[in-house]
Write a protein that holds these residues in place. Structure first.
Motif, short mmCIF file in Angstrom:
data_model
loop_
_atom_site.label_atom_id
_atom_site.label_comp_id
_atom_site.label_asym_id
_atom_site.label_seq_id
_atom_site.Cartn_x
_atom_site.Cartn_y
_atom_site.Cartn_z
N UNK A 26 71.55 38.77 26.00
CA UNK A 26 70.83 37.57 25.61
C UNK A 26 69.69 37.88 24.67
N UNK A 27 69.37 36.91 23.86
CA UNK A 27 68.24 37.04 22.94
C UNK A 27 67.49 35.72 22.94
N UNK A 86 69.60 42.55 35.42
CA UNK A 86 69.13 42.28 34.05
C UNK A 86 68.07 43.30 33.70
N UNK A 87 68.07 43.70 32.43
CA UNK A 87 66.98 44.54 31.93
C UNK A 87 66.64 44.15 30.50
N UNK A 88 65.36 44.31 30.15
CA UNK A 88 64.92 44.09 28.78
C UNK A 88 65.36 45.27 27.94
N UNK A 92 62.70 38.51 22.51
CA UNK A 92 63.10 39.56 23.43
C UNK A 92 64.61 39.57 23.54
N UNK A 93 65.13 40.75 23.84
CA UNK A 93 66.56 40.95 24.04
C UNK A 93 66.75 41.54 25.42
N UNK A 94 67.73 41.01 26.14
CA UNK A 94 67.97 41.47 27.50
C UNK A 94 69.47 41.58 27.75
N UNK A 136 58.53 44.09 36.39
CA UNK A 136 59.06 42.84 35.85
C UNK A 136 59.15 42.82 34.32
N UNK A 137 58.34 43.63 33.63
CA UNK A 137 58.14 43.38 32.21
C UNK A 137 58.36 44.54 31.27
N UNK A 138 58.78 45.68 31.75
CA UNK A 138 58.95 46.85 30.89
C UNK A 138 60.40 47.00 30.45
N UNK A 139 60.57 47.53 29.26
CA UNK A 139 61.91 47.84 28.76
C UNK A 139 62.58 48.82 29.73
#
Length: 151
Positions: A100-101, A70-72, A82-84, A48-51
């Motif tokens: 998105x940012x 979606x990915x970070x 954060x940017x995704x 869920x939370x890694x680039x």
């Protein structure tokens, strides 16, 4: 008509910047449980939370059920930003790029500001500028903030 651009909005929230940002960084899976316009989210690849990890999302934007992956791309915990990237699914049919940012900043009065920006490149000039995504994140922000106030 331009095919590329940026749109943004700033929203005052009642929770602290750290608490709001923490939900997106460490509890992103909860968004589907607290935001009315998010219907389903799951991990496609990674976590869920890694680039670089990829998530599948189903949500309502502009009155339509929409899907995407979606990915970070970048995480800056110190600056609470954060940017995704949103891609594939319905999003991929409209935008070559929809990035998105989010940045969350504390205010002196104990509230905070969540600033959302979308950078985009449309597939063609008939595709709408993604203002509906600003409306979507405004609703998500309101729902997340309301949830965090209770916890």
């Amino acid at each position: 008509m331009a095919l590329t651009g940026k749109v943004s909005t700033e929203l005052v929230i009642q929770t602290t910047a750290a608490k709001f940002f923490n939900l997106f960084m460490k509890q992103l899976h909860l968004v589907q449980n607290v935001a009315e316009s998010v219907h389903e989210a799951n991990v496609h690849q990674g976590d869920w939370h890694s680039i670089g990890s990829v998530k599948n999302w189903t949500y309502t934007v502009d009155g339509k059920v929409t899907t995407c992956k979606e990915n970070f791309e970048a995480i800056d915990a110190r600056n609470k930003s954060l940017t995704f990237n949103l891609f594939a699914g319905d999003v991929g049919k409209l935008y070559k790029i929809l990035k998105g940012h989010l940045q969350v900043v504390d205010k002196d009065d104990g509230t905070a500001v969540a600033k959302w920006t979308y950078e985009y490149e449309k597939i063609n000039e008939n595709v709408p500028t993604p203002y509906a995504y600003l409306d979507f994140v405004a609703k998500v922000t309101k729902d997340v903030d309301a949830h965090l106030i209770k916890t």
